[in-house]
Design a protein around this motif. Structure first.
Motif, short mmCIF file in Angstrom:
data_model
loop_
_atom_site.label_atom_id
_atom_site.label_comp_id
_atom_site.label_asym_id
_atom_site.label_seq_id
_atom_site.Cartn_x
_atom_site.Cartn_y
_atom_site.Cartn_z
N LYS A 2 0.74 -1.11 -0.20
CA LYS A 2 -0.14 0.12 0.07
C LYS A 2 0.88 1.26 0.03
CE LYS A 2 -3.96 -2.06 2.24
NZ LYS A 2 -4.89 -1.93 3.56
N THR A 5 2.26 1.82 -3.46
CA THR A 5 1.11 2.27 -4.44
C THR A 5 0.92 3.74 -4.13
OG1 THR A 5 0.05 0.15 -4.46
CG2 THR A 5 -1.19 1.81 -5.00
N LEU A 90 -0.09 -0.28 -11.31
CA LEU A 90 -1.29 -0.34 -10.51
C LEU A 90 -2.26 -1.25 -10.99
CD1 LEU A 90 0.28 2.11 -9.38
CD2 LEU A 90 -1.81 3.35 -9.24
N SER A 91 -3.16 -1.60 -10.34
CA SER A 91 -4.14 -2.35 -10.81
C SER A 91 -5.20 -1.26 -11.58
CB SER A 91 -4.89 -3.08 -9.74
OG SER A 91 -5.79 -2.40 -9.03
N GLN A 93 -8.24 -0.82 -10.88
CA GLN A 93 -9.10 -0.18 -9.87
C GLN A 93 -8.10 0.99 -9.15
OE1 GLN A 93 -12.59 -1.23 -9.38
NE2 GLN A 93 -12.20 1.30 -8.54
N GLN A 94 -6.79 0.50 -8.87
CA GLN A 94 -6.15 1.56 -8.25
C GLN A 94 -5.71 2.75 -9.04
OE1 GLN A 94 -3.01 -1.02 -7.78
NE2 GLN A 94 -3.18 -1.29 -5.54
N ASP A 97 -9.09 4.74 -9.25
CA ASP A 97 -9.38 5.63 -8.14
C ASP A 97 -8.58 6.68 -7.94
OD1 ASP A 97 -11.20 3.71 -7.29
OD2 ASP A 97 -10.09 2.41 -5.95
N ALA A 98 -7.44 6.52 -8.38
CA ALA A 98 -6.27 7.73 -8.26
C ALA A 98 -6.56 9.03 -9.12
CB ALA A 98 -4.85 7.44 -8.74
#
Length: 326
Positions: A2, A5, A90-91, A93-94, A97-98
């Motif tokens: 985390k 990321t 990053l995935s 989703q990550q 989201d960012a």
């Protein structure tokens, strides 16, 4: 993980301008699909809209990384920034989201990310014009906004999952299914499909499997479907050219014939098939084909003399004279 990321996202935004909602951003209200082919690993994105040249605004892809569809009140930066974040590890989703967290206009956005693993992330903002929504499935996401009915995205998903055929056929089927549900409430104008390889080759020109656009057409999905079929035919032609270059005229003949079967009215496809019939000493089969071509366009006869010089056509002089007299 985390912490790593968080640092990656922080660094990314330190070197990129903030995303803000601008009235000048394009109104690409539309339906689209991002997907991965489990057979080849290819990843793709396709779109249709009642908006001119929608493919220049909505679709983004990078071989070995992923694909992005950014639509509704489009923030085009979701494309390159999303790909950059996924490329950093990053995935989907990550990454999504960012970007959403740094976009004051996120409520107007509809965005879908997909990576080479088939992982997806989708956002339909609360201020997207109804009917708007999305559905995720294994290796795909279908999304739409400003639709006449709220059945569009489910119809797209079902078509993609159940259609038999090549990856591009399944993607086109999803677009057709959306149209079958009446699609965009305003009608149709443009469409696009972009497919890239699952692993980058290091040569950008080799990474793109398909990149086709219909900029302005009353029936863009139908026209896109025709162009997809045409590319398949020309893929056979290109492979036939490579076989000719390698001196394998039998393989070239078979490839040109495969192309010709898809578009029998295309003179060039018929011509190169006939040339390879000549190279393989099947003169009686080649002559009627060439005679028909020469009658429609005499310049093909002129070309025939020229390709002898560089050995693309290798036949005895007396046989060449017969061809020239057709």
């Amino acid at each position: 993980m985390k912490l790593v990321t968080a640092l990656m996202v922080f660094c990314f935004f330190q070197f990129s301008s903030s995303q803000v909602y601008k009235k000048s951003e394009p109104f690409a209200h539309t339906f689209s699909i991002v997907a991965r082919d489990t057979v080849t690993g290819n990843i793709g994105v396709a779109v249709q809209s009642h908006w001119f040249s929608v493919g220049t605004t909505v679709t983004y892809a990078e071989a070995g990384v992923g694909v992005v569809a950014t639509q509704s009140l489009v923030n085009p930066s979701y494309g390159p920034k999303g790909l950059a974040l996924m490329k950093q590890g990053l995935s989907p989703q990550q990454a999504l989201d960012a970007l959403i967290a740094n976009d004051p206009g996120e409520m107007y956005r509809q965005v879908a990310f997909l990576n080479t693993k088939g992982e997806v992330a989708t956002h339909t903002g609360s201020a997207c014009i109804e009917e708007a929504g999305h559905v995720q499935g294994k290796n795909f996401s279908a999304q739409a906004n400003m639709m006449l009915k709220n059945t569009v995205w489910d119809a797209m998903a079902k078509a993609f999952e159940t259609t038999k055929g090549d990856f591009n056929d399944r993607i086109i089927a999803a677009l057709e299914a959306a149209q079958g549900e009446k699609g965009d409430i305003r009608g149709s104008q443009s469409a696009a499909i972009l497919i890239v390889k699952p692993v980058a080759t290091g040569n950008s020109w080799e990474d793109v499997v398909m990149d086709l656009r219909v900029e302005d057409n009353p029936h863009p999905v139908q026209e896109l479907k025709r162009l997809v079929k045409l590319q398949k035919a020309y893929d056979f032609m290109n492979d036939g050219d490579l076989a000719m270059e390698a001196g394998d005229s039998k393989k070239a003949e078979a490839l040109y014939l495969s192309a010709q079967k898809l578009f029998p009215e295309n003179l060039e496809m018929r011509y190169w098939y006939a040339v390879n019939l000549l190279n393989n000493k099947q003169y009686d089969m080649a002559h009627p084909i060439l005679k028909s071509i020469f009658e429609q366009e005499p310049n093909w006869k002129t070309l025939t003399k020229r390709i002898v010089k560089n050995k693309l056509l290798v036949i005895p002089k007396e046989e060449l004279e017969k061809v020239m007299n057709l």
